[in-house]
Design a protein around this motif. Structure first.
Motif, PDB file in Angstrom:
ATOM      1  N   TYR A 106       0.816  -1.211   0.000  1.00  0.00           N
ATOM      2  CA  TYR A 106       0.000   0.000   0.000  1.00  0.00           C
ATOM      3  C   TYR A 106       0.853   1.266   0.000  1.00  0.00           C
ATOM      4  N   ASP A 107       0.391   2.265  -0.722  1.00  0.00           N
ATOM      5  CA  ASP A 107       0.861   3.634  -0.567  1.00  0.00           C
ATOM      6  C   ASP A 107      -0.154   4.284   0.365  1.00  0.00           C
ATOM      7  N   ARG A 108       0.265   4.643   1.557  1.00  0.00           N
ATOM      8  CA  ARG A 108      -0.676   5.092   2.582  1.00  0.00           C
ATOM      9  C   ARG A 108      -0.860   6.605   2.618  1.00  0.00           C
ATOM     10  N   ALA A 109      -0.535   7.285   1.530  1.00  0.00           N
ATOM     11  CA  ALA A 109      -0.635   8.744   1.506  1.00  0.00           C
ATOM     12  C   ALA A 109      -2.052   9.229   1.793  1.00  0.00           C
ATOM     13  N   SER A 110      -3.042   8.458   1.356  1.00  0.00           N
ATOM     14  CA  SER A 110      -4.439   8.880   1.572  1.00  0.00           C
ATOM     15  C   SER A 110      -4.975   8.463   2.939  1.00  0.00           C
ATOM     16  N   TRP A 111      -4.177   7.729   3.689  1.00  0.00           N
ATOM     17  CA  TRP A 111      -4.629   7.240   4.990  1.00  0.00           C
ATOM     18  C   TRP A 111      -4.305   8.256   6.074  1.00  0.00           C
ATOM     19  N   ASP A 112      -4.893   9.390   6.015  1.00  0.00           N
ATOM     20  CA  ASP A 112      -4.543  10.434   6.982  1.00  0.00           C
ATOM     21  C   ASP A 112      -5.730  11.376   7.157  1.00  0.00           C
ATOM     22  N   TYR A 113      -5.610  12.249   8.155  1.00  0.00           N
ATOM     23  CA  TYR A 113      -6.651  13.233   8.411  1.00  0.00           C
ATOM     24  C   TYR A 113      -6.450  14.472   7.537  1.00  0.00           C
ATOM     25  N   GLU A 114      -7.529  15.181   7.306  1.00  0.00           N
ATOM     26  CA  GLU A 114      -7.454  16.447   6.588  1.00  0.00           C
ATOM     27  C   GLU A 114      -7.033  17.537   7.561  1.00  0.00           C
ATOM     28  N   LEU A 115      -6.077  18.359   7.132  1.00  0.00           N
ATOM     29  CA  LEU A 115      -5.589  19.426   7.993  1.00  0.00           C
ATOM     30  C   LEU A 115      -6.152  20.770   7.552  1.00  0.00           C
ATOM     31  N   GLY A 116      -6.474  21.610   8.513  1.00  0.00           N
ATOM     32  CA  GLY A 116      -6.960  22.949   8.222  1.00  0.00           C
ATOM     33  C   GLY A 116      -5.811  23.911   8.003  1.00  0.00           C
ATOM     34  N   GLU A 117      -6.127  25.162   7.725  1.00  0.00           N
ATOM     35  CA  GLU A 117      -5.097  26.168   7.485  1.00  0.00           C
ATOM     36  C   GLU A 117      -4.241  26.416   8.724  1.00  0.00           C
ATOM     37  N   ASP A 118      -4.811  26.125   9.878  1.00  0.00           N
ATOM     38  CA  ASP A 118      -4.051  26.317  11.120  1.00  0.00           C
ATOM     39  C   ASP A 118      -3.137  25.141  11.431  1.00  0.00           C
ATOM     40  N   GLY A 119      -3.167  24.107  10.573  1.00  0.00           N
ATOM     41  CA  GLY A 119      -2.301  22.948  10.784  1.00  0.00           C
ATOM     42  C   GLY A 119      -2.903  21.877  11.664  1.00  0.00           C
ATOM     43  N   PHE A 120      -4.099  22.138  12.207  1.00  0.00           N
ATOM     44  CA  PHE A 120      -4.773  21.162  13.045  1.00  0.00           C
ATOM     45  C   PHE A 120      -5.760  20.343  12.213  1.00  0.00           C
ATOM     46  N   VAL A 121      -6.093  19.171  12.739  1.00  0.00           N
ATOM     47  CA  VAL A 121      -7.038  18.296  12.046  1.00  0.00           C
ATOM     48  C   VAL A 121      -8.409  18.948  11.971  1.00  0.00           C
ATOM     49  N   VAL A 122      -9.047  18.841  10.811  1.00  0.00           N
ATOM     50  CA  VAL A 122     -10.412  19.341  10.634  1.00  0.00           C
ATOM     51  C   VAL A 122     -11.364  18.409  11.365  1.00  0.00           C
ATOM     52  N   ARG A 123     -12.276  18.989  12.152  1.00  0.00           N
ATOM     53  CA  ARG A 123     -13.210  18.183  12.941  1.00  0.00           C
ATOM     54  C   ARG A 123     -14.651  18.564  12.632  1.00  0.00           C
ATOM     55  N   ASP A 124     -15.530  17.610  12.843  1.00  0.00           N
ATOM     56  CA  ASP A 124     -16.972  17.867  12.736  1.00  0.00           C
ATOM     57  C   ASP A 124     -17.634  17.167  13.913  1.00  0.00           C
ATOM     58  N   ASN A 125     -17.867  17.934  14.982  1.00  0.00           N
ATOM     59  CA  ASN A 125     -18.416  17.339  16.204  1.00  0.00           C
ATOM     60  C   ASN A 125     -19.851  16.859  16.046  1.00  0.00           C
ATOM     61  N   SER A 126     -20.513  17.265  14.960  1.00  0.00           N
ATOM     62  CA  SER A 126     -21.858  16.743  14.697  1.00  0.00           C
ATOM     63  C   SER A 126     -21.792  15.321  14.144  1.00  0.00           C
ATOM     64  N   LEU A 127     -20.601  14.921  13.683  1.00  0.00           N
ATOM     65  CA  LEU A 127     -20.356  13.587  13.111  1.00  0.00           C
ATOM     66  C   LEU A 127     -21.122  13.357  11.804  1.00  0.00           C
ATOM     67  N   GLU A 128     -21.606  14.434  11.171  1.00  0.00           N
ATOM     68  CA  GLU A 128     -22.424  14.302   9.963  1.00  0.00           C
ATOM     69  C   GLU A 128     -21.602  14.259   8.683  1.00  0.00           C
ATOM     70  N   ASN A 129     -20.422  14.852   8.692  1.00  0.00           N
ATOM     71  CA  ASN A 129     -19.586  14.856   7.490  1.00  0.00           C
ATOM     72  C   ASN A 129     -19.302  13.417   7.052  1.00  0.00           C
ATOM     73  N   PRO A 130     -19.565  13.072   5.783  1.00  0.00           N
ATOM     74  CA  PRO A 130     -19.378  11.686   5.329  1.00  0.00           C
ATOM     75  C   PRO A 130     -17.937  11.190   5.396  1.00  0.00           C
ATOM     76  N   ARG A 131     -16.994  12.122   5.577  1.00  0.00           N
ATOM     77  CA  ARG A 131     -15.592  11.703   5.664  1.00  0.00           C
ATOM     78  C   ARG A 131     -15.066  11.703   7.096  1.00  0.00           C
ATOM     79  N   THR A 132     -15.949  11.866   8.068  1.00  0.00           N
ATOM     80  CA  THR A 132     -15.495  11.713   9.459  1.00  0.00           C
ATOM     81  C   THR A 132     -15.187  10.243   9.713  1.00  0.00           C
ATOM     82  N   VAL A 133     -14.317  10.012  10.675  1.00  0.00           N
ATOM     83  CA  VAL A 133     -13.996   8.626  11.048  1.00  0.00           C
ATOM     84  C   VAL A 133     -15.268   7.892  11.431  1.00  0.00           C
ATOM     85  N   TYR A 134     -16.184   8.587  12.095  1.00  0.00           N
ATOM     86  CA  TYR A 134     -17.462   7.989  12.518  1.00  0.00           C
ATOM     87  C   TYR A 134     -18.229   7.438  11.317  1.00  0.00           C
TER      88      TYR A 134
END
Length: 219
Positions: A106-134
């Protein structure tokens, strides 16, 4: 895969104490009907080697029926983290994105979280985003229906569902559950995956880091 009544009698004393004094419930899932199973509130047989499918079935039940501890999940796990675009899983082939058939790696480049402009992981506490881990986990385990678990594990569906109901009853923040295992889990080549599935169940229920919770090796 743990028969604590015979293999860990000093530790099992506290299980019987909890049953007697705190009205705790004991569930035993094991290919054999052991002495531990004989004093359990529920015994569910399982085909040896199918533990991971059983646990993924439990996870599917918890997510399908929304029996999780949502505050805990959103704030103390990575379930709210958004995964990079491009990550995927082929349920038919059982392969993740980045697989190279020639190299069988495997090339695991896509196996990671999306980062925001601030360098932190993008989160969705509603858990509704289809790309959340949930949401990705929910999609991944959707094939492990009670019917599939019965077919793969040999566990009678009514008993499997009863196990799920009892486990789900601890996801309200008021009750706790511990998972105890032994060599029946660890000695498989995929033993680490099984233990991780157990940890995922406890995280979904908010049962990690609290008294009476966790995933504990009987040894």
């Amino acid at each position: 895969g743990g028969n604590a009544a015979e293999a860990h009698p000093c530790g099992f004393k506290w299980v019987t104490e909890a049953k007697h004094h705190n009205k705790a419930k004991l569930v035993v899932v094991d290919p054999r009907f052991t002495r531990s199973a004989s004093v359990s509130d529920l015994y569910c047989p399982i085909r040896a080697g199918t533990d991971t499918a059983f646990l993924l079935g439990v996870i599917n039940y918890l997510l399908t029926h929304d029996k999780i501890h949502r505050d805990y999940v959103a704030n103390y796990t990575d379930m709210s983290f958004v995964v990079k675009e491009g990550f995927s899983f082929d349920s038919e082939l059982g392969l993740y994105s980045g697989y190279n058939a020639e190299k069988r790696s495997y090339d695991r480049a896509s196996w990671d979280y999306e980062l925001g402009e601030d360098g932190f992981v993008v989160r969705d506490n509603s858990l509704e985003n289809p790309r959340t881990v949930y949401q990705l986990l929910k999609k991944h385990v959707s094939r492990y229906t009670p019917e599939a678990v019965e077919r793969i594990c040999g566990s009678p569906m009514p008993k499997f569902l009863k196990v799920c109901e009892m486990i789900a009853s601890t996801g309200n923040g008021e009750r706790a559950m511990t998972i105890m295992y032994a060599l029946g889990w660890t000695q498989h080549s995929y033993g680490a995956q099984t233990i991780r599935c157990a940890a995922m169940i406890q995280l979904l229920l908010g049962n990690q880091g609290i008294p009476g919770g966790g995933v504990n090796a009987l040894r």
